[in-house]
Structures are given as structure tokens and as C-alpha cells.
Write a protein that holds these residues in place. Structure first.
Motif, short mmCIF file in Angstrom:
data_model
loop_
_atom_site.label_atom_id
_atom_site.label_comp_id
_atom_site.label_asym_id
_atom_site.label_seq_id
_atom_site.Cartn_x
_atom_site.Cartn_y
_atom_site.Cartn_z
N THR A 147 82.06 75.53 -57.76
CA THR A 147 83.06 74.92 -58.06
C THR A 147 83.84 75.71 -57.09
OG1 THR A 147 84.65 74.49 -59.88
CG2 THR A 147 83.66 76.66 -59.82
N ALA A 148 85.30 75.42 -57.10
CA ALA A 148 86.25 75.78 -56.17
C ALA A 148 87.70 75.46 -56.77
CB ALA A 148 85.93 75.49 -54.98
N ASP A 149 88.71 76.06 -55.93
CA ASP A 149 90.17 75.62 -56.19
C ASP A 149 90.40 75.77 -57.54
OD1 ASP A 149 91.08 74.41 -53.27
OD2 ASP A 149 88.96 73.81 -53.67
N LEU A 150 90.28 76.84 -58.20
CA LEU A 150 90.72 77.18 -59.63
C LEU A 150 92.03 77.11 -59.55
CD1 LEU A 150 88.25 79.95 -61.01
CD2 LEU A 150 87.97 77.50 -60.80
N HIS A 151 92.82 77.80 -58.50
CA HIS A 151 94.39 77.83 -58.27
C HIS A 151 94.91 78.62 -59.93
CE1 HIS A 151 95.00 76.03 -54.67
NE2 HIS A 151 94.10 75.07 -54.88
N ILE A 152 94.31 79.55 -60.29
CA ILE A 152 94.77 80.23 -61.58
C ILE A 152 96.08 80.65 -61.40
CG2 ILE A 152 94.52 82.06 -63.30
CD1 ILE A 152 91.36 81.78 -62.45
N GLY A 153 97.12 80.24 -62.32
CA GLY A 153 98.37 80.62 -62.38
C GLY A 153 99.48 79.77 -61.92
N LYS A 154 98.69 78.38 -61.38
CA LYS A 154 99.63 77.49 -60.74
C LYS A 154 100.42 76.77 -61.99
CE LYS A 154 99.02 73.22 -57.97
NZ LYS A 154 99.82 73.82 -56.67
N VAL A 155 101.75 76.27 -61.34
CA VAL A 155 102.67 75.59 -62.23
C VAL A 155 103.02 74.37 -61.36
CG1 VAL A 155 104.96 75.82 -63.00
CG2 VAL A 155 103.59 78.02 -62.81
N GLY A 180 89.14 66.86 -54.40
CA GLY A 180 88.43 65.81 -54.63
C GLY A 180 86.73 66.16 -54.32
N ALA A 181 85.92 66.04 -55.38
CA ALA A 181 84.45 66.19 -55.17
C ALA A 181 83.92 65.08 -54.15
CB ALA A 181 83.64 65.91 -56.44
N ARG A 182 83.22 65.53 -53.36
CA ARG A 182 82.58 64.63 -52.26
C ARG A 182 81.32 65.31 -51.47
NH1 ARG A 182 87.94 63.22 -49.58
NH2 ARG A 182 88.55 63.89 -51.78
N GLN A 183 80.39 64.63 -51.00
CA GLN A 183 79.41 65.16 -49.87
C GLN A 183 80.29 64.63 -48.66
OE1 GLN A 183 75.84 62.69 -49.93
NE2 GLN A 183 74.83 64.52 -48.99
N TYR A 217 81.96 69.26 -51.15
CA TYR A 217 83.12 69.71 -51.75
C TYR A 217 83.25 69.58 -53.24
CZ TYR A 217 86.08 70.34 -47.64
OH TYR A 217 86.69 70.68 -46.20
N SER A 218 83.08 70.53 -54.03
CA SER A 218 83.10 70.43 -55.46
C SER A 218 84.36 69.77 -56.07
CB SER A 218 82.89 71.88 -56.23
OG SER A 218 84.01 72.72 -56.15
N VAL A 232 81.93 69.70 -61.69
CA VAL A 232 81.22 70.97 -60.88
C VAL A 232 79.84 70.38 -60.49
CG1 VAL A 232 82.59 72.73 -62.21
CG2 VAL A 232 80.26 71.90 -62.71
N TYR A 233 79.32 71.16 -59.38
CA TYR A 233 78.11 70.64 -58.87
C TYR A 233 77.06 71.68 -59.63
CZ TYR A 233 79.42 66.93 -55.71
OH TYR A 233 79.97 65.95 -55.07
N LEU A 234 76.12 70.92 -60.25
CA LEU A 234 74.77 72.02 -60.61
C LEU A 234 73.70 71.80 -59.46
CD1 LEU A 234 73.26 73.53 -62.78
CD2 LEU A 234 72.71 71.45 -63.79
N VAL A 235 73.41 72.84 -58.82
CA VAL A 235 72.44 72.89 -57.82
C VAL A 235 71.26 73.68 -58.01
CG1 VAL A 235 72.29 73.31 -55.23
CG2 VAL A 235 74.50 72.84 -56.22
N GLU A 236 69.85 72.99 -57.87
CA GLU A 236 68.71 73.67 -58.11
C GLU A 236 68.09 73.76 -56.87
OE1 GLU A 236 64.91 73.67 -61.38
OE2 GLU A 236 66.61 71.89 -61.30
N LEU A 237 67.66 74.90 -56.24
CA LEU A 237 67.31 75.23 -55.09
C LEU A 237 65.89 75.74 -55.09
CD1 LEU A 237 67.33 75.06 -51.94
CD2 LEU A 237 68.66 77.28 -52.05
N ARG A 238 64.92 75.20 -54.95
CA ARG A 238 63.36 75.61 -55.25
C ARG A 238 62.84 75.92 -53.99
NH1 ARG A 238 60.53 71.85 -59.93
NH2 ARG A 238 62.41 72.26 -61.47
#
Length: 376
Positions: free
Chosen positions: A6-14, A211-214, A222-223, A240-246
Motif C-alpha cells: 500500500t502507499a499514500d497514507l497521507h496521515i494528517g491530511k485535511v 488509483g490502483a493500477r498495473q 501502484y497500490s 491494497v495488493y496482496l502479493v505472494e512470491l514463491r
């Protein structure tokens, strides 16, 4: 290796005078629960943790509580600075926190994490402008793309192992820019980075676009932001993206959706219709609302009437005051290049149907000046 991107939480944004702290707390709680349910090994936060270099006290406390929960649960957190963050402030306490599995990085670095197939190396590349990139990597850079190319070229990815890049840049594909919402702050004319630079990585976790995109046809994603921050995002469903890397080459990317505490919606029609019980009851009245009014006649304090029904009213747009092309194409996005005084004048016109007088402009200018001087 299983991780959440995930990304761009922008905590504290008004947004339009409304603190987004409760919305952010709700999103973070859902992300934490998802990590626990999926038994994720790590959480990647790809920049713009905070909304500004000096975040407000409440935002810092919110993020502190969240990191505390992650530490107690044994969830590795890999977070980088975005263009909204202060790299130095973000990585305060980096050494003791990293011992607890919390990596807050304002400078480039890497973390190797073992799993059943060996090790996964996470390359952490925070946002930095061309001049700073040149300082970090010892070579002059004229653009962000040059800086990113220089940074990536120094990352050892040719060992046959698995490598994940976490970075925060405006990445496109073959010169094509990704669509933005207006809530993102662009750096200038030389801000585009070609995603082909990330070919060597098994997964690239990007931040900056809301915006989420490949990006392109590879494993570059981009998450998007977990919370809506603009009415241009009203039609998005946050995730959000859940990623599994084997083993090498075996990658699974799954999009997991989040539910907002209060949604962000655009409603349109005559004032009397929008405040009618039938229309108001159709959705949550507590949502954040942009009301586009189609009335041709004069309206007396429409914002007050709307707010009596929709307490979280953010914007009122009088379509009759807009040029025809804007009335049809209005997206709710606000340009961050405009001065606060200009935004105030637009809002006053939209809310009242009149231009602000010299007295209102003077009071607004004094308030903006005072707000700029105050530290949170």
C-alpha cells in the motif's frame, strides 16, 4: 514470502476542512486485519506516509499506535519517504526500530528476508529530487529518471535471487503518463520515470498515484491510496495488493478491497430534490459530499440547507456559474498549483453565487498567513 503493498497514507491530511484521521484509522485497521488473516510476512508502505513534512500530533500518534500493533504481531514493516514526507523526520529512531522489524527509510537501503525458497531482497528507494539523487549516488542528474536509473543500476539484482523494489515516483510506460486525480503533487516537467527501468525486479511496489493500477505489462504496480482524498477519486474503490512470491518467477498478485468509514460522493440535481428525504435516505448521509446544483434561480445559503441534511458536506458547485465545458467535465479535482486565495474565491463563488468582497478576501488572506506560520 507474502506481503501487502500500500502507499499514500497521507496521515494528517485535511480535505476541504475535514480531518481524514478517522478514515485513515479505519483503513489502517483493515490493512492490519488483512495481514493477520493472510499471515503476511511484511507490509510495504511505498511513500507519503504523512501528508506534510511536519505532521500533526494526532497523525503521529495514529501511526505510532499502528506500528506498535505491527511490532506486537511480528509483522515486518518496510516504509519509505515520499515527496510529502520529511526523510530526516520519518527515519527518526531508525536503528532501534529496525531491530523490532520496523524500517522507516528516508535514504536508500535494502533488507533481506528469508523464506522457504531462500531470501527475498527488498530494495528501498525513497523519493528524492535530481539534485539529491546526484548527491546520494555521486553523479550529476538532470531529471528524476536519470536519478532513478542511477539508483537502480547500483542495485545487485543479477544473482538469480528474488528482488522487490519499493519506491515512490511518477512512473509511466513508453512515455505514456498514468492518469492522476489532481490530489497528487507533481514535481515538474521532468518528473516522469519509465517503468522499463524496473524490469530486473520480481515486483515493484510504487507509490504516488492515488488509483490502483498495473504499469505496462510487467510486475510494476501502484497500490493507490487506501483513502479517498479528492472527488476525482469518488468513483474509485480503494484497495491494497496482496502479493505472494514463491520461487523465482512464481508470483501471485491479488487486489484486496477496503471499505471506507464514510464514502466520498458527488450528488447532482436541484437543491430541493437533493435534500428531500427520499434522495437523502438512498445512501449514507454521513458520507463526504460534493453537491452539484443545477438550479437556474437564485439560492439563499444553499450550503447551510445541504449541511442540515448532509453534515459532512465538503463542496457546493453552482453549475450555472461554470463555463459550459467545465459544467460537463467537472471532476472535483483541485489543482495544487493554485494559491489559497484563488481556491477561497472559487469556493465562495460556488457556495454563495457571488464573488467575495474585499473584506472577505482580506480576512481570508490573514487566516492563510496565520496558518502558514503555525506549527502543528
Amino acid at each position: 514470502m507474502k506481503f501487502i503493498h500500500t502507499a499514500d497514507l497521507h496521515i494528517g491530511k485535511v480535505v476541504n476542512g475535514f480531518s481524514m484521521e478517522q478514515e485513515q484509522a479505519c483503513a489502517l485497521e483493515q490493512i492490519f486485519r488483512l495481514a493477520m488473516e493472510e499471515q503476511a510476512d511484511a507490509l510495504l508502505l511505498a511513500g507519503d506516509i504523512y501528508d506534510r513534512a511536519i505532521p500533526p500530533k494526532g497523525g503521529v500518534e495514529l501511526f505510532d499506535r499502528f506500528l506498535g500493533k505491527c511490532t506486537e504481531a511480528g509483522l515486518l514493516v518496510l516504509a519509505i519517504a515520499g515527496n510529502h514526507d520529511s526523510p530526516e523526520r520519518l527515519e527518526f529512531g531508525r536503528v532501534p526500530l529496525s531491530r523490532q522489524g520496523i524500517w522507516l527509510c528516508g535514504r536508500p537501503g535494502q533488507v533481506s528476508v528469508p523464506d522457504g525458497w531462500g531470501e527475498v531482497t527488498f530494495h528501498l528507494l525513497p523519493f528524492a529530487g535530481p539534485a539529491r539523487m546526484g548527491e546520494l549516488f555521486g553523479s550529476p542528474c538532470r531529471s528524476l529518471e536519470e536519478g532513478v536509473r542511477l539508483a537502480v543500476s547500483g542495485m545487485e539484482t543479477g544473482d538469480g535471487g528474488r528482488h522487490v523494489l519499493v519506491t515512490h515516483h511518477f512512473a509511466g510506460w513508453e512515455g505514456e503518463k498514468p492518469e492522476t486525480t489532481g490530489a497528487e503533487t507533481m514535481v515538474g516537467g521532468a518528473d516522469l520515470v519509465d517503468a522499463s527501468l524496473f524490469r530486473a525486479f520480481d515486483y515493484t511496489a510504487l507509490g504516488h498515484i492515488h488509483g490502483a493500477r498495473q504499469v505496462g505489462g510487467g510486475n510494476v504496480y501502484y497500490s493507490g491510496s487506501p483513502v479517498k482524498y479528492s472527488f476525482a477519486e469518488a468513483g474509485q474503490r480503494k484497495s491494497v495488493y496482496l502479493v505472494e512470491l514463491r520461487e523465482k518467477g512464481n508470483l501471485k498478485v491479488e487486489r484486496k478491497y477496503l471499505e471506507p468509514l464514510h464514502d466520498m460522493r458527488v450528488i447532482r440535481g436541484p437543491l430541493r430534490e437533493l435534500i428531500s428525504p427520499q434522495v437523502a435516505a438512498a445512501c449514507d448521509r454521513e458520507d463526504y459530499i460534493c453537491a452539484r446544483l443545477t438550479d437556474e434561480g437564485e439560492l439563499y445559503h444553499p450550503a447551510e440547507e445541504l449541511r442540515a441534511v448532509y453534515p459532512n458536506l465538503m463542496q457546493v458547485i453552482l453549475e450555472k456559474n461554470l463555463p459550459p465545458q467545465e459544467a460537463q467535465a467537472f471532476s472535483g479535482a483541485v489543482s495544487e498549483d493554485r494559491k489559497p486565495e484563488e481556491l477561497f474565491a472559487d469556493f465562495y463563488l460556488e457556495a454563495t453565487g457571488r464573488e467575495p468582497g474585499e473584506g472577505q478576501k482580506r480576512v481570508a488572506a490573514q487566516l492563510f498567513l496565520r496558518a502558514g506560520r503555525e506549527e502543528p
